[in-house]
Scaffold this motif. Structure first.
Motif, mmCIF file in Angstrom:
data_model
loop_
_atom_site.group_PDB
_atom_site.id
_atom_site.type_symbol
_atom_site.label_atom_id
_atom_site.label_comp_id
_atom_site.label_asym_id
_atom_site.label_seq_id
_atom_site.Cartn_x
_atom_site.Cartn_y
_atom_site.Cartn_z
ATOM 1 N N GLU A 150 0.859 -1.202 0.000
ATOM 2 C CA GLU A 150 0.000 0.000 0.000
ATOM 3 C C GLU A 150 0.882 1.234 0.000
ATOM 4 O OE1 GLU A 150 -3.133 0.007 3.005
ATOM 5 O OE2 GLU A 150 -2.924 -2.165 3.087
ATOM 6 N N LYS B 217 -21.596 4.483 16.502
ATOM 7 C CA LYS B 217 -20.463 4.926 15.675
ATOM 8 C C LYS B 217 -20.734 4.640 14.190
ATOM 9 C CE LYS B 217 -15.531 4.515 14.916
ATOM 10 N NZ LYS B 217 -14.346 3.673 15.055
ATOM 11 N N PHE C 6 -11.901 11.530 10.319
ATOM 12 C CA PHE C 6 -11.585 10.202 9.811
ATOM 13 C C PHE C 6 -12.151 10.131 8.398
ATOM 14 C CE2 PHE C 6 -11.792 8.798 14.386
ATOM 15 C CZ PHE C 6 -10.482 8.374 14.480
ATOM 16 N N SER D 40 -1.609 6.466 8.869
ATOM 17 C CA SER D 40 -2.230 6.483 10.206
ATOM 18 C C SER D 40 -1.873 5.272 11.065
ATOM 19 C CB SER D 40 -3.755 6.558 10.076
ATOM 20 O OG SER D 40 -4.145 7.820 9.597
ATOM 21 N N SER D 41 -1.871 4.090 10.476
ATOM 22 C CA SER D 41 -1.692 2.898 11.315
ATOM 23 C C SER D 41 -0.265 2.771 11.850
ATOM 24 C CB SER D 41 -2.093 1.629 10.551
ATOM 25 O OG SER D 41 -1.285 1.481 9.415
ATOM 26 N N PHE E 172 -11.039 1.531 18.261
ATOM 27 C CA PHE E 172 -9.621 1.179 18.083
ATOM 28 C C PHE E 172 -8.884 2.434 17.626
ATOM 29 C CE2 PHE E 172 -9.292 1.196 13.403
ATOM 30 C CZ PHE E 172 -10.626 1.317 13.081
ATOM 31 N N GLY E 173 -7.612 2.270 17.336
ATOM 32 C CA GLY E 173 -6.826 3.352 16.729
ATOM 33 C C GLY E 173 -6.908 4.652 17.523
ATOM 34 N N TYR E 174 -7.276 5.711 16.826
ATOM 35 C CA TYR E 174 -7.295 7.051 17.418
ATOM 36 C C TYR E 174 -8.624 7.384 18.105
ATOM 37 C CZ TYR E 174 -3.166 7.626 14.440
ATOM 38 O OH TYR E 174 -1.946 7.472 13.841
ATOM 39 N N ASP E 175 -9.537 6.429 18.201
ATOM 40 C CA ASP E 175 -10.850 6.721 18.798
ATOM 41 C C ASP E 175 -10.767 7.382 20.186
ATOM 42 O OD1 ASP E 175 -12.689 5.992 16.790
ATOM 43 O OD2 ASP E 175 -12.495 3.875 17.272
ATOM 44 N N ASP F 77 -9.646 1.847 2.359
ATOM 45 C CA ASP F 77 -8.498 2.417 3.063
ATOM 46 C C ASP F 77 -9.033 3.569 3.888
ATOM 47 O OD1 ASP F 77 -5.730 2.240 3.643
ATOM 48 O OD2 ASP F 77 -5.421 4.117 2.586
ATOM 49 N N SER F 78 -8.469 3.729 5.065
ATOM 50 C CA SER F 78 -8.997 4.764 5.948
ATOM 51 C C SER F 78 -7.884 5.346 6.788
ATOM 52 C CB SER F 78 -10.080 4.169 6.849
ATOM 53 O OG SER F 78 -9.526 3.165 7.668
ATOM 54 N N GLY F 79 -8.173 6.450 7.443
ATOM 55 C CA GLY F 79 -7.183 7.058 8.313
ATOM 56 C C GLY F 79 -7.683 8.369 8.885
ATOM 57 N N HIS G 197 -17.207 7.565 9.168
ATOM 58 C CA HIS G 197 -16.655 7.525 7.816
ATOM 59 C C HIS G 197 -16.886 6.170 7.157
ATOM 60 C CE1 HIS G 197 -13.934 6.067 10.799
ATOM 61 N NE2 HIS G 197 -12.976 5.740 9.968
ATOM 62 N N ARG G 198 -16.632 5.082 7.918
ATOM 63 C CA ARG G 198 -16.762 3.749 7.341
ATOM 64 C C ARG G 198 -18.232 3.422 7.081
ATOM 65 N NH1 ARG G 198 -13.970 1.876 10.696
ATOM 66 N NH2 ARG G 198 -11.972 2.159 9.702
HETATM 67 P P1 IMP Z 1 -6.077 0.868 7.312
HETATM 68 O O1 IMP Z 1 -6.279 -0.435 8.024
HETATM 69 O O2 IMP Z 1 -4.950 0.927 6.382
HETATM 70 O O3 IMP Z 1 -7.359 1.386 6.734
HETATM 71 O O4 IMP Z 1 -5.578 1.868 8.465
HETATM 72 C C1 IMP Z 1 -6.434 2.648 9.095
HETATM 73 C C2 IMP Z 1 -5.772 3.288 10.307
HETATM 74 O O5 IMP Z 1 -6.400 4.556 10.473
HETATM 75 C C3 IMP Z 1 -6.058 2.494 11.567
HETATM 76 O O6 IMP Z 1 -4.996 1.659 11.901
HETATM 77 C C4 IMP Z 1 -6.269 3.605 12.594
HETATM 78 O O7 IMP Z 1 -5.020 4.011 13.101
HETATM 79 C C5 IMP Z 1 -6.858 4.746 11.785
HETATM 80 N N1 IMP Z 1 -8.339 4.660 11.763
HETATM 81 C C6 IMP Z 1 -9.137 4.438 10.679
HETATM 82 N N2 IMP Z 1 -10.435 4.404 11.043
HETATM 83 C C7 IMP Z 1 -10.458 4.616 12.361
HETATM 84 C C8 IMP Z 1 -11.522 4.668 13.308
HETATM 85 O O8 IMP Z 1 -12.723 4.492 13.020
HETATM 86 N N3 IMP Z 1 -11.139 4.893 14.579
HETATM 87 C C9 IMP Z 1 -9.861 5.078 14.959
HETATM 88 N N4 IMP Z 1 -8.839 5.009 14.123
HETATM 89 C C10 IMP Z 1 -9.128 4.783 12.825
#
Ligand code: IMP
Length: 225
Positions: free
Chosen positions: A43, A203, A132, A87-88, A179-182, A71-73, A208-209
Motif C-alpha cells: 500500500e 459509531k 476520519f 495512520s496505522s 480502536f486506533g485514534y478513537d 483504506d482509511s485514516g 466515515h466507514r
Molecule cells: P487501514 O487499516 O490501512 O485502513 O488503516 C487505518 C488506520 O487509520 C487504523 O490503523 C487507525 O489508526 C486509523 N483509523 C481508521 N479508522 C479509524 C476509526 O474508526 N477509529 C480510529 N482510528 C481509525
C-alpha cells in the motif's frame, strides 16, 4: 447470485458487510474464506483512493472475482493532513520496521496517539480540527473500477489530561470502544464524547466507514455482474 470478495482477513468486517447486504443477491467472501492465499499488495499510494484501488485491483485479479477494498485514516488539519495514509504506523513514520512489527496493534495505537498529542501540543482546541476518512473501491476481475465511495467523520483531537487548559469534557484519552485514534477523537459537532465512548451501532451510524459502506452498497445494488 453474484459473489464479491472483501479484501480483508477480518471475519468481523465480512459479517458486517453480509448483514448490511441482507436480502440482496450478493454473496460476500472474505480472503480467509478462499482456500488459496494471495500475496499482500504494497500500500504505497499517496491517497486513500490510491491505496484502496491498489488493494481492490490486486485481489480482484488474483482471485478472478470482483473485489471490494477500503483504506482509511485520520486527517488532522493543523498537521497538514497527517497522519493520513500512514495512520496505522504514524509513530514509525509509516514504516513497518522490525520495531513496529514486534508491537501489538494496541501498543502501536498508544504510540501513534502519543505522537499526535505531542505534535498538537501548541494548538488551541479550535485549531485541533480533524476527520476520519474512508474510501472504498470495487474492482472487477480484469482490474477495471466498478464503483468508489467515500465517507468523512468530522471531529477534533482533544487535549491531553495533563494539559493546563484541559476540561473534563475535552481531555483525552477517554473511552474503551473502537480502536486506533478513537480515544482522542472528540466527535463533532459537540466535541464532548470521544468516538471510543460510542457503542459500535452509534459509531457506524455516523462514521466515515458507515457512510462509505452504505454508499457502496447502494451502488452495488444497481450493478450487474
Ligand atoms: P487501514 O487499516 O490501512 O485502513 O488503516 C487505518 C488506520 O487509520 C487504523 O490503523 C487507525 O489508526 C486509523 N483509523 C481508521 N479508522 C479509524 C476509526 O474508526 N477509529 C480510529 N482510528 C481509525
Amino acid at each position: 447470485m453474484s459473489t464479491i470478495v472483501l479484501a480483508t482477513q477480518n471475519p468481523g468486517k465480512v459479517a458486517e458487510l453480509r448483514a448490511l447486504l441482507g436480502g440482496s443477491q450478493i454473496h460476500i467472501l472474505g480472503l480467509g474464506d478462499i482456500e488459496d492465499s494471495f500475496p499482500e499488495p504494497e500500500e504505497n499510494g499517496d491517497t486513500f483512493l490510491d491505496n484502496a484501488t491498489i488493494k481492490a485491483v490486486a485481489y480482484a485479479k488474483a482471485t478472478g472475482r470482483p473485489c471490494l477494498a477500503d483504506d482509511s485514516g485520520l486527517v488532522i488539519d493543523a498537521l497538514g493532513g497527517r497522519p493520513g495514509v500512514i495512520s496505522s504506523h504514524y509513530a514509525f513514520d509509516g514504516e513497518i520496521d522490525e520495531q513496529a512489527a514486534r508491537l501489538s496493534r494496541q501498543q502501536r495505537d498508544v504510540r501513534n496517539i502519543d505522537r499526535v498529542l505531542a505534535e498538537l501540543d501548541e494548538f488551541e482546541p479550535e485549531e485541533r480540527t480533524a476527520r476520519f476518512v474512508c474510501v472504498m473501491v470495487l474492482a472487477d476481475s480484469d482490474g477495471s473500477i466498478l464503483a468508489t465511495s467515500e465517507g468523512k467523520f468530522e471531529g477534533r483531537i482533544g487535549l491531553p489530561i495533563d494539559h493546563p487548559h484541559a476540561t473534563p469534557s475535552d481531555s483525552v484519552p477517554r473511552g474503551s470502544n473502537g480502536f486506533g485514534y478513537d480515544p482522542i477523537f472528540l466527535v463533532g459537532p459537540d466535541f464532548i464524547q470521544t468516538s471510543a465512548e460510542l457503542d459500535s451501532k452509534a459509531k457506524n451510524a455516523i462514521s466515515h466507514r458507515g457512510q462509505a459502506v452504505r454508499d457502496m452498497i447502494e451502488q452495488i445494488k444497481t450493478l450487474s455482474f
